[in-house]
Design a protein around this motif. Structure first.
Motif, PDB file in Angstrom:
ATOM      1  N   THR A   1      35.927  36.947  51.519  1.00  0.00           N
ATOM      2  CA  THR A   1      36.911  36.357  52.419  1.00  0.00           C
ATOM      3  C   THR A   1      36.405  36.508  53.850  1.00  0.00           C
ATOM      4  O   THR A   1      35.764  37.507  54.175  1.00  0.00           O
ATOM      5  CB  THR A   1      38.273  37.076  52.292  1.00  0.00           C
ATOM      6  OG1 THR A   1      38.718  37.023  50.944  1.00  0.00           O
ATOM      7  CG2 THR A   1      39.318  36.431  53.177  1.00  0.00           C
ATOM      8  N   THR A   2      36.673  35.529  54.697  1.00  0.00           N
ATOM      9  CA  THR A   2      36.425  35.662  56.127  1.00  0.00           C
ATOM     10  C   THR A   2      37.751  35.531  56.863  1.00  0.00           C
ATOM     11  O   THR A   2      38.629  34.772  56.458  1.00  0.00           O
ATOM     12  CB  THR A   2      35.444  34.589  56.634  1.00  0.00           C
ATOM     13  OG1 THR A   2      35.907  33.298  56.229  1.00  0.00           O
ATOM     14  CG2 THR A   2      34.050  34.831  56.087  1.00  0.00           C
ATOM     15  N   ILE A   3      37.892  36.287  57.949  1.00  0.00           N
ATOM     16  CA  ILE A   3      39.141  36.292  58.697  1.00  0.00           C
ATOM     17  C   ILE A   3      38.833  36.442  60.178  1.00  0.00           C
ATOM     18  O   ILE A   3      37.794  37.007  60.552  1.00  0.00           O
ATOM     19  CB  ILE A   3      40.079  37.432  58.208  1.00  0.00           C
ATOM     20  CG1 ILE A   3      41.464  37.338  58.866  1.00  0.00           C
ATOM     21  CG2 ILE A   3      39.451  38.792  58.433  1.00  0.00           C
ATOM     22  CD1 ILE A   3      42.474  38.339  58.301  1.00  0.00           C
TER      23      ILE A   3
ATOM     24  N   ILE B   1      43.783  40.052  47.905  1.00  0.00           N
ATOM     25  CA  ILE B   1      44.580  39.254  48.837  1.00  0.00           C
ATOM     26  C   ILE B   1      44.450  39.875  50.224  1.00  0.00           C
ATOM     27  O   ILE B   1      44.745  41.057  50.407  1.00  0.00           O
ATOM     28  CB  ILE B   1      46.056  39.211  48.399  1.00  0.00           C
ATOM     29  CG1 ILE B   1      46.185  38.586  47.001  1.00  0.00           C
ATOM     30  CG2 ILE B   1      46.893  38.413  49.403  1.00  0.00           C
ATOM     31  CD1 ILE B   1      47.581  38.703  46.402  1.00  0.00           C
ATOM     32  N   ILE B   2      44.015  39.075  51.197  1.00  0.00           N
ATOM     33  CA  ILE B   2      43.808  39.546  52.566  1.00  0.00           C
ATOM     34  C   ILE B   2      44.867  38.927  53.468  1.00  0.00           C
ATOM     35  O   ILE B   2      45.046  37.703  53.475  1.00  0.00           O
ATOM     36  CB  ILE B   2      42.405  39.186  53.086  1.00  0.00           C
ATOM     37  CG1 ILE B   2      41.331  39.645  52.095  1.00  0.00           C
ATOM     38  CG2 ILE B   2      42.181  39.774  54.464  1.00  0.00           C
ATOM     39  CD1 ILE B   2      41.304  41.131  51.849  1.00  0.00           C
TER      40      ILE B   2
ATOM     41  N   ARG C   1      42.582  33.023  53.460  1.00  0.00           N
ATOM     42  CA  ARG C   1      42.294  32.466  52.136  1.00  0.00           C
ATOM     43  C   ARG C   1      40.881  32.847  51.698  1.00  0.00           C
ATOM     44  O   ARG C   1      39.939  32.818  52.478  1.00  0.00           O
ATOM     45  CB  ARG C   1      42.468  30.954  52.155  1.00  0.00           C
ATOM     46  CG  ARG C   1      43.827  30.543  52.730  1.00  0.00           C
ATOM     47  CD  ARG C   1      44.075  29.055  52.603  1.00  0.00           C
ATOM     48  NE  ARG C   1      45.220  28.669  53.391  1.00  0.00           N
ATOM     49  CZ  ARG C   1      46.497  28.883  53.059  1.00  0.00           C
ATOM     50  NH1 ARG C   1      46.756  29.492  51.926  1.00  0.00           N
ATOM     51  NH2 ARG C   1      47.482  28.508  53.838  1.00  0.00           N
ATOM     52  N   ASN C   2      40.752  33.196  50.404  1.00  0.00           N
ATOM     53  CA  ASN C   2      39.439  33.577  49.921  1.00  0.00           C
ATOM     54  C   ASN C   2      38.584  32.338  49.665  1.00  0.00           C
ATOM     55  O   ASN C   2      39.014  31.199  49.880  1.00  0.00           O
ATOM     56  CB  ASN C   2      39.547  34.468  48.672  1.00  0.00           C
ATOM     57  CG  ASN C   2      40.131  33.740  47.465  1.00  0.00           C
ATOM     58  OD1 ASN C   2      39.852  32.566  47.238  1.00  0.00           O
ATOM     59  ND2 ASN C   2      40.929  34.444  46.683  1.00  0.00           N
TER      60      ASN C   2
ATOM     61  N   LEU D   1      50.489  29.814  48.427  1.00  0.00           N
ATOM     62  CA  LEU D   1      49.131  29.301  48.464  1.00  0.00           C
ATOM     63  C   LEU D   1      48.102  30.343  48.865  1.00  0.00           C
ATOM     64  O   LEU D   1      46.907  30.112  48.786  1.00  0.00           O
ATOM     65  CB  LEU D   1      49.059  28.096  49.412  1.00  0.00           C
ATOM     66  CG  LEU D   1      47.907  27.117  49.213  1.00  0.00           C
ATOM     67  CD1 LEU D   1      47.878  26.590  47.802  1.00  0.00           C
ATOM     68  CD2 LEU D   1      47.975  25.998  50.212  1.00  0.00           C
ATOM     69  N   GLY D   2      48.524  31.507  49.274  1.00  0.00           N
ATOM     70  CA  GLY D   2      47.574  32.527  49.673  1.00  0.00           C
ATOM     71  C   GLY D   2      46.667  32.991  48.563  1.00  0.00           C
ATOM     72  O   GLY D   2      45.595  33.517  48.815  1.00  0.00           O
TER      73      GLY D   2
END
Length: 458
Positions: free
Chosen positions: A24-26, A106-107, A123-124, A423-424
């Motif tokens: 995942t990127t955030i 889940i991030i 979102r992954n 939708l996460g």
């Protein structure tokens, strides 16, 4: 570039885990309030431990962290906002790369200050896309913003600004205005943010080489219906592949603040939408890449479109009217199980639950809280809604035998957060989960065109 994880081994109880799969990127957008704290919340929905690696390849002062997340629990990582908050137009290396030994991780990002907060899913990789259209909100002279976060190296991006854009964006000495195209290339976890004092909704963002990326949209600080109640807004934009034809929207039955704002955007083919549940049926045509504003005065509505659309909901607070922002999950993405994280430090936390009326009698609301509302059916729809109230902080597992949807909303003095429960953690390349009959016999309703409650960009 990321950190090689194949040799990183952790012990969790009596079991050994190797970090190697989910990614995942955030990133975090600007919040125009002082003393902001940024949090990355890592939620493990499984019955086994998860090992997680959090790195910031472009931030030299951030030491890579390795975390074990207990089963059905959450680990909270606090970040220095001076290192990670994106504050202007341009490229930055402030993206965060999160890798785990499970793909189900889940991030959730949280930007929090004394009088401002926003919460959103990161979102992954299975939920990233190659095409997006932005939706955001900002009042005149406030900062609108969106950011692109690359999920892969050599991600080539093309941004087409809509013809109705009311200003121009300056980047690298070039101005980009209505109808212009901007091209950029990003490395994995690198970001590109655009800020303006005019609405940035309707920008079409494409990957020209098919690489996947994500988009974070919102406003640094803005109001929805009054000039004195303002808030930081942020949410991850669903890619075009995740858009839907049907949505259920629920708002709190407020007395002081009589409406929430809802925004729609259509893709290039345009769309015709109908809104049920708030008096006469409202029909509206939305041209391609244009925005439709809807003031939601009823507590619940059912939206149907003949083409997939993107919907953004801006709910307002019970006591103070500060807004939040989230993208409701389309009905066809509803699932039968969700893991929801409710952060500490908020009161008035509640979960709106949506499902087909025929299944509500088997949904036991008392399993989740001792305070809840009755089910209320939406007029001319086969769906009903209910509220789970007074939710305590922590990880909440909500399951049922039939698919359902909804959202979370939490408040404190002059701060509010909201996010969808759907939708996460939905994989976009999987099958559609649900395709029910949408509307009951509505032959007695009157279809009307109401410009008094909605406006469209010229």
């Amino acid at each position: 570039m990321g950190v090689t994880l194949g040799a990183v081994i952790f012990l969790c109880g009596c079991m050994t885990y190797v970090v190697s799969t989910g990614k995942t990127t955030i990133a975090f957008s600007k919040n125009d309030v002082r003393y902001v704290t940024l949090y990355v919340n890592v939620l493990n929905p499984l019955d086994t431990c998860a090992s997680v690696n959090i790195s910031a390849p472009g931030v030299g002062t951030f030491a890579t962290r390795f975390e074990l997340v207990e089963p059905k629990n959450v680990t909270v990582i606090e970040l220095n906002n001076m290192e990670f908050e994106m504050t202007e137009t341009g490229k930055t290396d402030k993206g965060i790369l999160i890798q785990s030994n499970i793909s189900e991780i889940i991030i959730i990002g949280l930007s929090s200050a004394d009088k401002s907060a926003a919460m959103f899913y990161a979102r992954n990789a299975t939920q990233h896309g190659s095409e997006y259209v932005t939706l955001t909100h900002c009042e005149e002279d406030d900062i609108c913003q969106f950011a692109i976060i690359a999920g892969e190296d050599n991600t080539s991006i093309e941004m087409l600004f809509p013809e109705y854009l009311s200003g121009s964006v300056l980047f690298d000495g070039t101005e980009y205005g209505p109808g212009d195209v901007m091209d950029i290339t990003l490395r994995e976890s690198q970001t590109f943010q655009i800020q303006s004092t005019f609405d940035l909704s309707g920008v079409n963002i494409l990957s020209t080489n098919g690489n996947q990326f994500s988009v974070l949209s919102g406003s640094a600080f803005t109001g929805v219906q009054t000039s004195t109640t303002r808030e930081h807004l942020a949410d991850m934009v669903p890619p075009v592949e995740a858009w839907g034809n049907q949505f259920i929207l629920v708002r709190r039955n407020l007395t002081d603040y009589l409406r929430d704002e809802v925004r729609f955007v259509a893709a290039g083919s345009g769309a015709n939408i109908s809104i049920f549940g708030c008096g006469p049926v409202l029909n509206r045509s939305i041209p391609g890449f244009q925005i439709f504003f809807y003031r939601m005065t009823c507590e619940r509505v059912h939206i149907i479109s003949d083409e997939p659309v993107l919907v953004a909901h801006f709910p307002v607070g019970i006591y103070h009217g500060d807004p939040a922002m989230f993208f409701p999950t389309p009905i066809h993405h509803y699932a039968s199980e969700y893991f929801v994280y409710i952060p500490p430090g908020f009161r008035e936390c509640a979960v709106a639950v949506v499902m087909e009326t025929i299944h509500t009698s088997t949904f036991d609301l008392t399993r989740f809280t001792d305070s809840f509302t009755d089910w209320n059916e939406i007029e001319h729809s086969v769906y009903s809604t209910a509220w789970l109230k007074n939710m305590k902080s922590g990880v909440l597992e909500i399951t049922h035998t039939s698919p359902f949807g909804g959202h979370v909303v939490c408040e404190r003095d002059f701060a509010m957060i909201a996010l969808t429960i759907g939708l996460g953690n939905v994989t976009l390349n999987g099958p559609q989960l649900y395709s029910p009959t949408a509307i009951t016999d509505s032959s007695s309703t009157q279809s009307v065109y109401e410009t008094s409650i909605s406006t469209e960009r010229p």
